[in-house]
Enzyme design. Structure first.
Site, mmCIF file in Angstrom:
data_model
loop_
_atom_site.group_PDB
_atom_site.id
_atom_site.type_symbol
_atom_site.label_atom_id
_atom_site.label_comp_id
_atom_site.label_asym_id
_atom_site.label_seq_id
_atom_site.Cartn_x
_atom_site.Cartn_y
_atom_site.Cartn_z
ATOM 1 N N ARG A 117 4.175 -1.480 -4.452
ATOM 2 C CA ARG A 117 4.365 -1.709 -3.309
ATOM 3 C C ARG A 117 5.596 -1.641 -2.996
ATOM 4 O O ARG A 117 6.992 -1.720 -1.657
ATOM 5 C CB ARG A 117 3.887 -3.095 -2.619
ATOM 6 C CG ARG A 117 2.961 -4.177 -3.132
ATOM 7 C CD ARG A 117 2.216 -4.792 -2.026
ATOM 8 N NE ARG A 117 2.140 -5.063 -0.742
ATOM 9 C CZ ARG A 117 1.254 -4.234 -0.416
ATOM 10 N NH1 ARG A 117 0.547 -4.155 -0.197
ATOM 11 N NH2 ARG A 117 1.971 -4.158 1.054
ATOM 12 N N LEU A 118 6.415 -0.270 -3.240
ATOM 13 C CA LEU A 118 7.765 -0.327 -3.674
ATOM 14 C C LEU A 118 7.624 0.839 -2.323
ATOM 15 O O LEU A 118 7.091 2.571 -3.035
ATOM 16 C CB LEU A 118 8.083 -0.084 -4.368
ATOM 17 C CG LEU A 118 8.883 -1.157 -5.067
ATOM 18 C CD1 LEU A 118 9.470 -0.194 -6.935
ATOM 19 C CD2 LEU A 118 9.111 -2.126 -5.004
#
Length: 192
Positions: A171-172
């Protein structure tokens, strides 16, 4: 970073057209009613350039009513297989009569007949009622020439905000935004 959202949109759309199995031009259109109640539905992008993003529909539909009440709307493209999305916000305005006529003329005959037969967003007693209306319209317009109904046209969203989101592991994500400032675009990044 690219300083033109339309150039980046063109690259991403071309990649979606090459990989998406169905309707890479499908986008969510979000509107609000006069009371502020939001509504979202899928429509199809039918044209775009540096003036904006164009879609078509019935002028008597709920979305048309809401866009007349509040011209500020949002579009969302989501390409799951590419793990990308684009959010576009701005103001809609009607396309010209010539643009609406040109696009309507390019549609398949049955789609043209459907535009005449459908009282979009209104209650429908049964599918048979709609099919009967379609048969009536087909009898009214024998042959290939089906004119554009007056209650069918399009809108152009002129963007003032565009966000490109690309999925990253853990989720970066990458998020690039473009904000219109006068005739120019400012760009920057957002935290995931």
């Amino acid at each position: 970073m690219n300083n033109d959202p339309f150039t980046k949109f063109g690259v991403w759309m071309a990649e979606a057209e090459a990989s998406e199995p169905n309707d890479p031009n499908a986008m969510t259109l979000a509107t609000t009613s006069a009371s502020g109640r939001p509504a979202a539905r899928i429509v199809l992008l039918k044209g775009w350039d540096e003036r904006g993003f164009v879609f078509y529909s019935n002028l008597e539909s709920r979305k048309a009513d809401e866009m007349r009440e509040n011209a500020q709307v949002s579009l969302l493209f989501h390409w799951k297989s590419l793990r990308r999305q684009i959010r576009i916000e701005g103001k809609v305005s009607p396309v010209s009569v010539a643009e609406a006529d040109e696009y309507f003329a390019s549609r398949p005959r049955v789609s043209k007949l459907g535009a005449w037969a459908s009282a979009q967003s209104r209650p429908l007693p049964s599918r048979e009622v709609f099919e009967a209306r379609l048969a009536e319209v087909e009898a009214r317009f024998p042959g290939e020439d089906v004119p554009r109904p007056e209650n069918w046209s399009g809108w152009r969203l002129t963007p003032d905000y565009v966000e490109f989101w690309e999925d990253r592991e853990f989720r970066l994500h990458d998020r690039q935004v473009f904000t219109r400032k006068g005739d120019a675009w400012e760009t920057g990044l957002l935290y995931p």
